[in-house]
Each structure stands twice: as structure tokens, then as C-alpha cells.
Write a protein that holds these residues in place. Structure first.
Motif, PDB file in Angstrom:
ATOM      1  N   UNK B 100      41.684  35.256  43.384  1.00  0.00           N
ATOM      2  CA  UNK B 100      42.386  36.536  43.557  1.00  0.00           C
ATOM      3  C   UNK B 100      42.769  36.798  45.002  1.00  0.00           C
ATOM      4  N   UNK B 101      42.743  35.739  45.828  1.00  0.00           N
ATOM      5  CA  UNK B 101      42.883  35.989  47.270  1.00  0.00           C
ATOM      6  C   UNK B 101      44.267  36.464  47.678  1.00  0.00           C
ATOM      7  N   UNK B 102      45.310  36.201  46.868  1.00  0.00           N
ATOM      8  CA  UNK B 102      46.632  36.684  47.278  1.00  0.00           C
ATOM      9  C   UNK B 102      46.700  38.217  47.243  1.00  0.00           C
ATOM     10  N   UNK B 103      45.783  38.828  46.525  1.00  0.00           N
ATOM     11  CA  UNK B 103      45.746  40.297  46.482  1.00  0.00           C
ATOM     12  C   UNK B 103      45.426  40.871  47.859  1.00  0.00           C
ATOM     13  N   UNK B 104      44.892  40.038  48.748  1.00  0.00           N
ATOM     14  CA  UNK B 104      44.601  40.516  50.092  1.00  0.00           C
ATOM     15  C   UNK B 104      45.882  40.755  50.876  1.00  0.00           C
ATOM     16  N   UNK B 105      46.950  40.077  50.475  1.00  0.00           N
ATOM     17  CA  UNK B 105      48.204  40.176  51.217  1.00  0.00           C
ATOM     18  C   UNK B 105      49.144  41.212  50.644  1.00  0.00           C
ATOM     19  N   UNK B 106      49.206  41.313  49.321  1.00  0.00           N
ATOM     20  CA  UNK B 106      50.172  42.244  48.737  1.00  0.00           C
ATOM     21  C   UNK B 106      49.698  42.673  47.368  1.00  0.00           C
ATOM     22  N   UNK B 107      50.179  43.824  46.946  1.00  0.00           N
ATOM     23  CA  UNK B 107      49.811  44.278  45.618  1.00  0.00           C
ATOM     24  C   UNK B 107      50.755  43.660  44.593  1.00  0.00           C
ATOM     25  N   UNK B 108      50.182  43.184  43.494  1.00  0.00           N
ATOM     26  CA  UNK B 108      50.989  42.684  42.374  1.00  0.00           C
ATOM     27  C   UNK B 108      50.157  42.894  41.127  1.00  0.00           C
ATOM     28  N   UNK B 109      50.690  42.501  40.005  1.00  0.00           N
ATOM     29  CA  UNK B 109      49.904  42.646  38.783  1.00  0.00           C
ATOM     30  C   UNK B 109      49.211  41.323  38.504  1.00  0.00           C
ATOM     31  N   UNK B 110      47.935  41.388  38.147  1.00  0.00           N
ATOM     32  CA  UNK B 110      47.215  40.150  37.880  1.00  0.00           C
ATOM     33  C   UNK B 110      47.944  39.359  36.802  1.00  0.00           C
ATOM     34  N   UNK B 111      48.288  38.114  37.090  1.00  0.00           N
ATOM     35  CA  UNK B 111      48.976  37.316  36.073  1.00  0.00           C
ATOM     36  C   UNK B 111      47.981  36.747  35.064  1.00  0.00           C
ATOM     37  N   UNK B 112      46.686  36.920  35.300  1.00  0.00           N
ATOM     38  CA  UNK B 112      45.678  36.383  34.398  1.00  0.00           C
ATOM     39  C   UNK B 112      44.463  37.305  34.429  1.00  0.00           C
ATOM     40  N   UNK B 113      43.505  37.011  33.574  1.00  0.00           N
ATOM     41  CA  UNK B 113      42.298  37.828  33.536  1.00  0.00           C
ATOM     42  C   UNK B 113      41.121  37.011  34.026  1.00  0.00           C
ATOM     43  N   UNK B 114      40.111  37.710  34.548  1.00  0.00           N
ATOM     44  CA  UNK B 114      38.881  37.041  34.965  1.00  0.00           C
ATOM     45  C   UNK B 114      37.724  37.712  34.243  1.00  0.00           C
ATOM     46  N   UNK B 115      36.803  36.888  33.774  1.00  0.00           N
ATOM     47  CA  UNK B 115      35.716  37.405  32.959  1.00  0.00           C
ATOM     48  C   UNK B 115      34.457  36.624  33.305  1.00  0.00           C
ATOM     49  N   UNK B 116      33.340  37.339  33.421  1.00  0.00           N
ATOM     50  CA  UNK B 116      32.090  36.653  33.734  1.00  0.00           C
ATOM     51  C   UNK B 116      31.720  35.756  32.553  1.00  0.00           C
ATOM     52  N   UNK B 117      31.432  34.460  32.836  1.00  0.00           N
ATOM     53  CA  UNK B 117      31.061  33.544  31.757  1.00  0.00           C
ATOM     54  C   UNK B 117      29.545  33.502  31.598  1.00  0.00           C
ATOM     55  N   UNK B 118      28.851  34.035  32.592  1.00  0.00           N
ATOM     56  CA  UNK B 118      27.400  34.166  32.528  1.00  0.00           C
ATOM     57  C   UNK B 118      27.098  35.377  33.401  1.00  0.00           C
ATOM     58  N   UNK B 119      25.859  35.870  33.391  1.00  0.00           N
ATOM     59  CA  UNK B 119      25.606  36.977  34.334  1.00  0.00           C
ATOM     60  C   UNK B 119      25.982  36.514  35.736  1.00  0.00           C
ATOM     61  N   UNK B 120      26.796  37.316  36.414  1.00  0.00           N
ATOM     62  CA  UNK B 120      27.332  36.831  37.693  1.00  0.00           C
ATOM     63  C   UNK B 120      27.259  37.928  38.740  1.00  0.00           C
ATOM     64  N   UNK B 121      27.151  37.488  39.992  1.00  0.00           N
ATOM     65  CA  UNK B 121      27.249  38.443  41.082  1.00  0.00           C
ATOM     66  C   UNK B 121      28.422  38.031  41.969  1.00  0.00           C
ATOM     67  N   UNK B 122      29.318  38.992  42.231  1.00  0.00           N
ATOM     68  CA  UNK B 122      30.515  38.686  43.015  1.00  0.00           C
ATOM     69  C   UNK B 122      30.517  39.497  44.305  1.00  0.00           C
ATOM     70  N   UNK B 123      31.103  38.895  45.329  1.00  0.00           N
ATOM     71  CA  UNK B 123      31.314  39.599  46.587  1.00  0.00           C
ATOM     72  C   UNK B 123      32.804  39.950  46.636  1.00  0.00           C
ATOM     73  N   UNK B 124      33.082  41.223  46.833  1.00  0.00           N
ATOM     74  CA  UNK B 124      34.463  41.684  46.692  1.00  0.00           C
ATOM     75  C   UNK B 124      35.006  42.162  48.037  1.00  0.00           C
ATOM     76  N   UNK B 125      36.148  41.617  48.446  1.00  0.00           N
ATOM     77  CA  UNK B 125      36.822  42.058  49.668  1.00  0.00           C
ATOM     78  C   UNK B 125      38.096  42.778  49.241  1.00  0.00           C
ATOM     79  N   UNK B 126      38.248  44.032  49.647  1.00  0.00           N
ATOM     80  CA  UNK B 126      39.467  44.729  49.232  1.00  0.00           C
ATOM     81  C   UNK B 126      40.532  44.626  50.320  1.00  0.00           C
ATOM     82  N   UNK B 127      41.778  44.845  49.890  1.00  0.00           N
ATOM     83  CA  UNK B 127      42.904  44.607  50.788  1.00  0.00           C
ATOM     84  C   UNK B 127      42.865  45.523  52.005  1.00  0.00           C
ATOM     85  N   UNK B 128      42.448  46.746  51.797  1.00  0.00           N
ATOM     86  CA  UNK B 128      42.473  47.696  52.899  1.00  0.00           C
ATOM     87  C   UNK B 128      41.529  47.256  54.031  1.00  0.00           C
TER      88      UNK B 128
END
Lengths: 855, 184
Positions: B100-128
Motif C-alpha cells: 500500500x506504499x503508493x498511498x503515501x504519495x497520493x490518494x487513490x482508491x484501493x485497486x485490491x483488498x487486504x485481509x489478515x490471513x492469520x492473527x496479524x500485527x501491522x505498523x501503519x504509516x499515514x500519508x499526512x
């Protein structure tokens, strides 16, 4: 127009009475400055000469009185002069600002905001320093000069003329030297700069220099600069001390002539000793007005230049008047006729050419076209944001350029593609159109809409969820909404049972038996709201009972250590970012405290980290108490530490707050299991209210009170599910509007920077709709919204606005066009097609091509 | 009292702070290669962690893209819904996976979905936050943007060659490009 007025217009036309007073003050002061000279003469000539003590006392008394009076008058004149200057600047500033706001949009495209800001604040301020004395100073200067000179000539014409004649010589020589000094100094700065470049280059290219053993070459390059610098600095000191020397020389030269000539005359009895003393004093004093006049002249030049620069920057004529002349503000129906409209920008490019169409009142038109076809320009011309150049735009038969801004404000709602939201609350922004309406003549201001209407509009534009969320995040303080608080409190158990039915870890409950990661350590220990100031976070480190508690529970040292870790980590992390509050979101140090902690850290690190100062201890302890484990990720605490905190909590509640913690423990256990915690209001004392399920928690938000805990993550899916459930309940019990009303008071931040682009857009749309204008212009107003909100607003246009307002909507998404009465298709600045969706599709022209290109 | 040297062992047993852990994870992403640690530390500071249950959606196709994700633990499945609504699995990412790193540069609509395949922990960096930090280090910031674009282009190249292999004849490719050119 304000920018056409010369600087002296303000000086000659404003506050004449005050300026007269100022002049009078100064002239009066003048008399009391000469008077002591005469007294000096008489003290020597009469009192001392004739050995009369009573005369001596009289003259000395008069002397003292005159000096005091002169001082006071000078003081009053100074204050009045500055006051006058600032008063005039205030007027210039207000006039200029009002003028600036009305300038055509083109001006703001050319001029960066920074330029406007400095012109308005700094540069005008500098003019203000000059302006107050613009008349008084030269007049006084001349008068003083004349008075002292006159007095001296009266004492002795020859001596007087000679000593006055000396001054102009000095006034020529010193400025000449000064100018040369300035020239050399400029050269010195240039040389320093090139020397710095050379050194910088050597440092960055040190690899290359060492690799090629280029030491001598580089050394020579720098040496040339250093030598030049040496010469220039020497010349500078020669000139500088030359100026000093000339000044001293002239100041001592005068008395020399006085003593020589005056002494000669006195010896020969042609001049009294007293007169000589008075002459000496007068000679010293005559220097001041000379100097003031010279400074005035320099100040005048400087102020003129600055003033002209400021005014030139804003020298453009506003395109439209604010109020209509000779009539009231129109209430229009919304018939729009555009007739052979053309618009051309510099470089002879036609943005629009020969555009003609008519919209009857209530008709809704979609404006579509290829990129760069001039859609937005057309919308802005109809919205009177630009001035049309060729052709005509008529609204209800009135030429648009003849309409005033008040007519436009009342009759046209314009939503820009990137709308602006102002600092303040959501409510203030929604009502901007009502608060801003310019008052023209006796016309009444429209009453702002009721709460129901505001909330309805908020729902219409899809802002409801956000408003609810802001409302739920509000802390209701004290006595503002007692009724609402009671009902929210009653909801707690119902909601809790629902949470238990579908367990998740969206909430960290206020469980008195646990260490809470989403609360400060301070709250973790107090576990409630202190009612006395002595236990508020700001004062707690001075509270002996609390400090003793920390000592007894073996927490004090660990807390200070924790505070040190936090301070050091945070200061190192954020020390270059303190100008932006954004970075302080997860910082335990507040922006306004940052300097204190930075000093502390640099001081302690330099000292090897051994603070013994109780003040430092207090600061570190204070920081540790504000630590929220889940938010401040620069450090972590151990289990052992958490247990010590829990022990401290027990002792605080039991011993200091004097509340029954055992009762609270049981009540909480019952509540967590889903049972009745017991009657409300049991765990309050005059000093403390515990976070117990039987109490309303005053320091917590609405949502936290309802769920009796902290929602763990702001955007998590679980939290939003939780919020949905809470909202359902609020709606069912009729409290939702009250909570939304709290949400309307959400502060959007400077330029609305606490809002997302979509939220800003929705606020702007609601703002325009609330005005109920007969003409609505939407310039890709929904472009940055998600599909649901876009559809919602489209539905509102179709159902509520239809027939009530003429709409021009610039659209990018063509699937929205079938709902419009008319589609206007633009290509390269021309209107190429116009008609209903089906017609245009059947025709297979530009619109058809556009529509299928997009698919 | 010398509180800095006299560490009470039981207190410091807390382990590493979240900031340090985030920093460790972020340094390994290619976009942060050769970037000064102090700058990455700011990303570690502003990043947000989030735990997902197995099968929980991280983002849905069509929703606005505002954040980039780094997998700290667990696995994440990327899939796409075809026009009939069937899920087409694209990839399963493991810890260290950055998406999802291109979201750091510009807003667009996700062309795909992401779903946890097992219990997962994610680190999230927002564009701002990404931008706010970027502008503080203009030169390094530009380097990061370059890396993002290079990463994207490398992926696009592999997609294109995949596409070429599955499309017969140049004419259909021509068709594909014309639509693209007309849409603006």
C-alpha cells in the motif's frame, strides 16, 4: 482608494487635534528647557557674585522646577507621539486590509501569502514608528534650534553665530564618513561570504584534496580571501574611529572657541561670567535638535520608501462594490442568461469564447467537458469571482458586474473544488454565510437556522458520523448539561451488557483492580477526579501527602527515572520539530513545556546526569505522572512497576481520598460480570470521585462514560462497531441530537487542518445549502467525496433543491449527469453541445465520446 | 540520588520500547536504505500499530487509500474482486511485507483488498505524517520518493511482461491503451 494616498495624507488629515496638542506640549517643553539656562546665568551673575543666599535658593528652586517640568512635558510628548503614530497605523492597516480582501483573485495568484503578511504587519509597523512625529519632530527641531540659537545670539551675537556655524560642518563630514564605512562594510560581507564558500568547498571535498595532496592550492585560494578580509577590516576600523574622532573633536572644539573668545571677552568685561556658563550649556543643547533633524530626514526617506512599497504591492482596484448604491439588496429568482461570453488571459489565450445559454429559475445544469475546457472558469465568472471581458452575464436581467458583493452573497451559493474552512468550530463554519453577510443600509441580517435545521443539513451532506464522533469525544465539564449527563450515565449498563454479549477488546474498562495502559500514571494512581486543587496534576508534585505516598510505595525513584527516560528520548526526537504541534500528538511533553525540558536535558547530560536539584526532580516527576503507556511509545514499564502503581492506587483511595476501595472493587467486579454495580453516588467524597461504575466520570469523554472505559484504537474496526452500537442507543433514547450538538462545537483547527479533505468539502457544501440561495454553483464540489456521500448530496439536489434553486454543477463524473435537466458540454473554451442526457447520447457527438472515453 | 546509574533491575525489565521496535522494523524496508536513523525514528514515532484478527479486513477494494502497511507479525492476503464479485487471490505477504506504499504519495482508491490471513500485527504509516516528516528533510525525502516510484515501476514492469505473455497479438494491446488515453 487607500493605496493612492500619499504618506502625508494620513499625517495631515488624521487626528489634527491630537497633533496640535503634541505641538503645544513640545513648544511648552521648549520654554522650560531654555529657562534653566537663564537661571544658570543668574545663579552665577547675581546669587554667587553678590553672595545672596536667598537669591541662590530661589534661582535653584526655579531651576529645579523648570527641569522637572521639562522632563515631564518631554515624557508626555513622547508617549503622545508614539500613540499618534500607532493610531494612524491602525487606521492604515484596517483600511488596507479591507481593501486587500476585495482585490481580484488574480492578485492573490500573483502574490504569495508571506508577502502580504509581512507588508501588512512588519513593514507598516516600521512606518508607524516614524509617522507619530512626522510633523511634530521637524517643527520642534527647528523651533528648538531657533530658540537656543536665538538665546545665544541674544547673549552675544558674534559668539552665537560662530558656535552655531560649527555644526553644519560636522553634519557634512560625519555622514560622509559613515557612507564610506557602509560601502566598505558591504564589501566585507561579500568577502566573508566567498571565504565561507571556499572553506565549505574544501571541507566537503576533503577526500579529493587529501587524495591529490592539494593542500597548497587550497591554502592559496583561501589565503587570498583572508588577506582581503584583513585589509577591509583594517579600513573599517580606520573609518570607524575616524567618525568617533570627528565627533569628539567638534564637541570639544566648540567649548574651546567659547573659552577662548568668551574668556577674552569676559576678561575685558564685555561678557559676564554667568552668560558664559549659560552659553556653554546652550551650546551643548543645540546639538540635540540638529541631530534630531538629521535623523528625521533619514527616517522620512526610509518611511516613504517602505510606505510606497507596501502601497504599490496592493495597488489594484477592487472589481466589485460591497454594497448596492441607491437600492436595497436584491432577492433574485435565479434566471441566468449568458450571452456571447468570452474570457482571455495574458498571453492572448482564449479560455472561453462565444458562450451563450439560458437557464430558467430552478433549472439544474451539469457542466461537463474535457480537461482544460474552461468549465471552472465559466463557473467562477457566473459566481462573480472573475470579471467577464466580452459578452454578458445576466441574472434576472441584471448585468452581473453591476451587482454588488452583497447581492451575490445573498443570492449565489458557491462551493469551490478545494473549499476553505476557517479556524473555529464546525458550527461557526456552517454559519459563515450568515455571520459574514455584509450589512448594507437598513437591510436586516437573516436569522441563523435552528439546531434542527443544522443537524438535518449535516445528515444530508453525510457529515453525521463525524459530528457524532466529535460529540462522543467531548468532555462535558461540570454543570453544563446535567440532564444529558444523567441520561448518558443510565445508558452505561445497557451498553455494557451489549458489549458482554459480543466480547472484543475494543475497550479498556476502568477496572480498579488493573493497571490501565491508556491512562496517565497520575490517573492510574488517583483513579478518579480530584475535587481539590491540591491534587490536580498541575500542583500534585508540590503535594507533600502525595510525595510521601510515592515514597512509601517505593515509587519516587522509579518515577523520576522514568521521567528522565521520557524527557531525554522526547527531547532528542522532537527538538527540531517543536514548531509543528502535529508531532506532539504522541509526546508526553506539551509544546509549551518543551523549552523547559530541553534545557533540563542538555543541562543534565552536560553534568553527567546527576540531578540533585528538587526543581528538576519535580519536573521529571511531573513528566512521569503524565505518561500514558499505550501512547508514549518512547519507553516501556515493567510488570513490577505496574504492581507498585496499583499498590499506590489502593493507598491513595483508602488513606488520602478516604473512600472505600473494597466497595469499589466489589462494585466493579459485579459490573464487569454484567450485574448491577449498586446505587449511584456512593463513591464520592468532598475531595475525590473514583472511577467506579457507580459514578459519572467528569474528566472523561461522553463515549468513555457510556462504555466505562477507553476505546483502544481510534480507527479500528472494533471501535467503530462499538460506536455504531452506542449511536443506535443514543438514537433510540433521543439523545443523539444532543450529542451531535456537542459535536458541532468541535474545533477544526487552523485552516481546518484537523479535518480531512472530504470533511472540509462537506462542511462547505452544507454551508452553501444552508443559505438557501436561488443560484447554486458547485465546482466539482463532490469530487473528493466517497461514492456514498456523493450519491447522498446528488439525491438532495434532486429532491430538495429541484425547483428551488438554479444549479450549475461542474462535474467530472459523467454517471451523475442523467439526473440533470440540461447538460452543457464544453471543449476548448467553447460550448459545443447542450441538451438532456438521452438526447446527447442519441446524437453521438462530443458528449457521447466523452462518456465512452471514461468507461 | 543518582538515578541514572543506579538502575533498579526489576524496573528496567520492561524490555524495549515500542519506538525501538518500530524503528527496527522500518529500517529494513528498502525505501529507508541510506536514510539517517533520526529520520526513520520519526516515522517509528508517528507510525501506529494495529492488531487484526484472522480474516479481518485491512482495507477494502474501492475505499480511499491513505496509509501504507508493514507486517510486524502474521500474514496478510491480497485479493481482488473480479467484475462478477469473485475473489481472486494475488499474494500472501509475510512479516516484513510492505504494501500500500503508493498511498503515501497520493490518494487513490484501493485497486485490491487486504485481509489478515492469520492473527496479524501491522505498523501503519499515514500519508499526512509521511509528508510532514518528508518536508523536514527535503533531500532525503526526495530520495525516499524516488525509491517508492522505483519500487512501483519494478512491479509494473513485471506485471507488464506477465500481461504480454497472456495477451495474444499486438492489436488487443493497442485497444487497451486507447481506452487509457481517452479517459482523461
Amino acid at each position: 482608494m487607500v493605496t493612492q494616498k500619499p504618506l502625508f495624507y494620513w499625517i495631515l488629515h488624521r487626528h489634527r487635534l491630537l497633533q496640535g496638542c503634541l505641538l503645544l506640549l513640545i513648544t511648552a517643553g521648549l520654554f522650560f528647557r531654555i529657562f534653566p539656562l537663564e537661571m544658570q546665568k543668574r545663579i552665577v551673575n547675581i546669587a554667587i557674585h553678590l553672595k545672596k543666599t536667598d537669591q541662590l535658593l530661589l534661582y535653584c528652586g526655579l531651576y529645579l522646577g523648570a527641569v522637572l517640568l521639562a522632563g515631564m512635558l518631554k515624557y508626555a510628548a513622547n508617549v503622545l507621539q508614539k500613540y499618534l503614530g500607532q493610531k494612524i497605523v491602525l487606521e492604515i492597516r484596517n483600511d488596507l486590509y479591507a481593501h486587500m480582501l476585495r482585490l481580484p483573485l488574480g492578485f492573490f495568484r500573483r502574490t504569495p501569502p508571506g508577502t502580504v503578511i509581512t507588508a501588512m504587519t512588519g513593514e507598516l509597523g516600521a512606518v508607524g514608528h516614524f509617522i507619530g512625529g512626522a510633523l511634530a519632530v521637524p517643527i520642534t527641531g527647528l523651533l528648538t534650534l531657533a530658540a537656543f540659537a536665538g538665546y545665544m545670539i541674544w547673549l552675544d551675537p558674534l559668539l552665537g553665530v560662530i558656535s552655531i556655524a560649527l555644526y553644519p560642518v560636522e553634519l557634512v563630514v560625519v555622514p560622509m564618513l559613515q557612507r564610506r564605512y557602509n560601502r566598505v562594510n558591504t564589501r566585507r560581507i561579500d568577502v566573508v561570504r566567498s571565504a565561507a564558500d571556499t572553506i565549505g568547498e574544501a571541507v566537503s571535498g576533503i577526500h579529493e584534496i587529501q587524495g591529490n595532496a592539494g593542500y597548497r592550492l587550497e591554502g592559496e585560494k583561501a589565503a587570498a580571501h583572508f588577506r582581503r578580509l584583513f585589509q577591509l577590516v583594517n579600513r573599517l576600523s580606520v573609518l570607524k574611529f575616524g567618525i568617533k574622532f570627528t565627533n569628539n573633536l567638534f564637541q570639544n572644539f566648540g567649548p574651546f572657541i567659547l573659552f577662548l573668545l568668551g574668556g577674552y571677552l569676559a576678561i575685558h568685561g564685555k561678557f559676564s561670567l554667568g552668560a558664559l556658563v549659560a552659553f556653554l550649556s546652550a551650546y551643548e543643547k543645540v546639538y540635540d535638535p540638529w541631530k534630531e533633524l538629521i535623523e528625521y530626514y533619514q527616517g522620512l526617506q526610509d518611511a516613504r520608501v517602505r510606505y510606497r512599497r507596501v502601497m504599490e504591492r496592493f495597488d489594484a482596484a477592487p472589481e466589485f462594490s460591497v454594497c448596492p448604491e441607491g437600492r436595497g439588496v436584491y432577492d433574485l429568482e435565479g434566471r441566468i442568461e449568458v450571452d456571447h461570453l468570452g474570457y482571455r488571459i495574458e498571453g492572448q489565450m482564449d479560455l472561453l469564447k462565444e458562450i451563450s445559454f439560458t437557464l430558467s429559475p430552478g433549472e439544474q445544469a451539469a457542466l461537463v467537458g474535457f480537461s482544460g475546457s474552461g468549465k471552472s472558469t465559466l463557473a467562477m465568472l457566473v459566481g462573480q469571482l472573475y470579471r467577464r471581458q466580452q459578452g454578458r452575464i445576466l441574472i434576472d436581467g441584471h448585468e452581473i458586474s453591476a451587482l454588488s458583493k452583497s447581492d451575490i452573497g445573498r443570492n449565489i451559493g458557491f462551493v469551490a473544488q478545494h473549499p476553505f474552512v476557517f479556524h473555529g468550530s464546525v458550527r461557526e463554519n456552517l454559519l459563515y454565510g450568515f455571520h459574514s453577510a455584509a450589512l448594507c443600509g437598513p437591510s436586516e441580517r437573516a436569522a441563523p437556522p435552528e439546531r434542527e435545521r443544522l443537524l438535518e443539513m449535516v445528515r444530508r451532506v453525510g457529515l453525521e458520523d463525524d459530528i457524532v464522533r466529535w460529540g462522543l469525544n467531548t468532555v462535558i465539564s461540570g454543570s453544563e448539561h446535567p440532564h444529558l449527563m444523567k441520561r448518558l450515565f443510565e445508558m452505561r449498563r445497557v451498553i455494557h451488557r451489549r458489549i458482554l454479549a459480543d466480547p472484543s477488546d475494543a475497550v479498556e474498562f476502568y477496572d480498579v483492580n488493573r493497571f490501565l495502559r491508556h491512562m496517565t500514571l497520575y490517573r492510574n494512581i488517583l483513579f478518579g477526579d480530584a475535587r481539590s486543587d491540591a491534587f490536580k496534576l498541575e500542583r500534585i508534585t508540590e503535594n507533600q501527602a502525595f510525595i510521601q505516598l510515592l515514597r512509601d510505595t517505593d515509587l519516587e525513584a522509579s518515577m523520576i527515572r522514568l521521567g528522565w527516560d521520557l524527557a531525554r528520548e522526547t527531547v532528542h526526537l522532537l527538538q527540531d520539530l517543536e514548531d509543528d504541534a502535529f508531532f506532539f500528538g504522541s509526546s508526553p511533553i506539551a509544546p509549551d513545556q518543551f523549552d523547559r525540558y530541553r534545557d533540563l536535558v542538555s543541562r543534565l547530560e552536560a553534568a553527567g546526569g546527576q540531578p540533585s536539584d528538587p526543581v528538576d526532580h519535580g519536573l521529571l516527576l511531573r513528566l512521569a505522572l503524565g505518561y500514558i503507556p499505550a501512547r508514549h511509545k518512547m519507553t516501556a514499564v515493567s510488570r513490577h512497576f505496574e504492581e507498585k502503581i496499583l499498590a499506590a492506587r489502593g493507598r491513595f483511595i483508602q488513606d488520602i481520598a478516604g473512600l472505600d476501595i473494597a466497595y469499589c472493587r466489589k462494585a466493579t467486579e459485579r459490573f464487569i460480570r454484567g450485574e448491577d454495580p449498586g446505587p449511584p453516588g456512593q463513591l464520592q467524597s468532598p475531595v475525590h470521585v473514583i472511577y467506579c461504575p457507580t459514578e459519572y466520570l467528569f474528566s472523561r469523554t461522553v463515549l468513555e462514560n457510556i462504555v466505562f472505559g477507553t476505546p483502544r484504537a481510534e480507527d479500528a474496526a472494533e471501535t467503530s462497531a462499538l460506536r455504531r452500537m452506542v449511536v443506535e442507543h443514543l438514537a433510540a433514547t433521543g439523545l443523539l441530537d444532543d450529542v451531535m450538538d456537542l459535536g458541532l462545537d468541535f474545533q477544526v483547527g487552523s485552516k481546518g487542518d484537523r479535518l480531512s479533505g472530504g470533511q472540509r468539502q462537506k462542511i462547505a457544501i452544507a454551508r452553501a445549502f444552508l443559505k438557501v440561495p436561488p443560484v447554486l454553483i458547485l465546482d466539482e464540489a463532490t469530487a473528493s467525496l466517497d461514492n456514498t456521500s456523493q450519491a447522498k448530496i446528488q439525491r438532495y439536489l434532486e429532491e430538495e433543491i429541484r425547483g428551488r434553486a438554479t444549479v450549475i454543477a461542474v462535474l467530472h463524473r459523467l454517471d451523475l449527469t442523467p439526473a440533470y435537466d440540461r447538460i452543457l458540454v464544453m471543449r476548448e473554451g467553447a460550448l459545443v453541445e447542450s441538451g438532456r442526457f438521452e438526447e446527447l447520447m442519441k446524437k453521438g457527438g462530443a458528449f457521447y465520446e466523452l462518456y465512452h472515453g471514461q468507461g | 540520588m543518582s538515578f541514572i546509574t543506579d538502575r533498579d533491575e526489576s524496573d528496567s525489565a520492561a524490555g524495549r520500547s515500542e519506538l525501538v521496535e518500530n524503528l527496527e522494523a522500518l529500517r529494513r524496508i528498502p525505501i529507508f536504505r541510506d536514510i539517517p536513523l533520526e529520520m526513520i525514528k520519526l516515522y517509528a514515532y508517528t507510525a501506529r500499530r494495529q492488531a487484526y484478527r484472522s480474516d479481518e479486513l485491512v482495507f477494502r477494494q474501492g475505499s480511499p487509500a491513505r496509509e501504507a502497511f508493514l507486517i510486524l507479525s502474521g500474514t496478510v492476503r491480497l485479493w481482488m474482486a473480479d467484475p462478477e464479485g469473485h475473489q481472486v487471490d494475488l499474494q500472501v505477504l509475510d512479516p516484513g511485507g510492505f504494501f500500500g506504499y503508493m498511498a503515501l504519495l497520493a490518494e487513490y482508491e484501493w485497486p485490491l483488498s487486504a485481509q489478515a490471513a492469520s492473527p496479524a500485527e501491522l505498523l501503519i504509516v499515514d500519508r499526512r505524517s509521511f509528508r510532514k516528516i518528508l518536508v523536514r528533510y527535503p533531500e532525503k525525502g526526495f530520495q525516499i520518493v524516488e525509491r517508492l516510484v522505483q519500487m512501483r515501476m519494478a512491479r509494473m514492469k513485471s506485471h507488464m511482461s506477465l500481461l504480454m505473455r497472456h495477451i495474444d497479438g499486438a492489436s488487443s494491446l493497442d485497444e487497451l491503451y486507447r481506452i487509457d488515453a481517452l479517459s482523461r
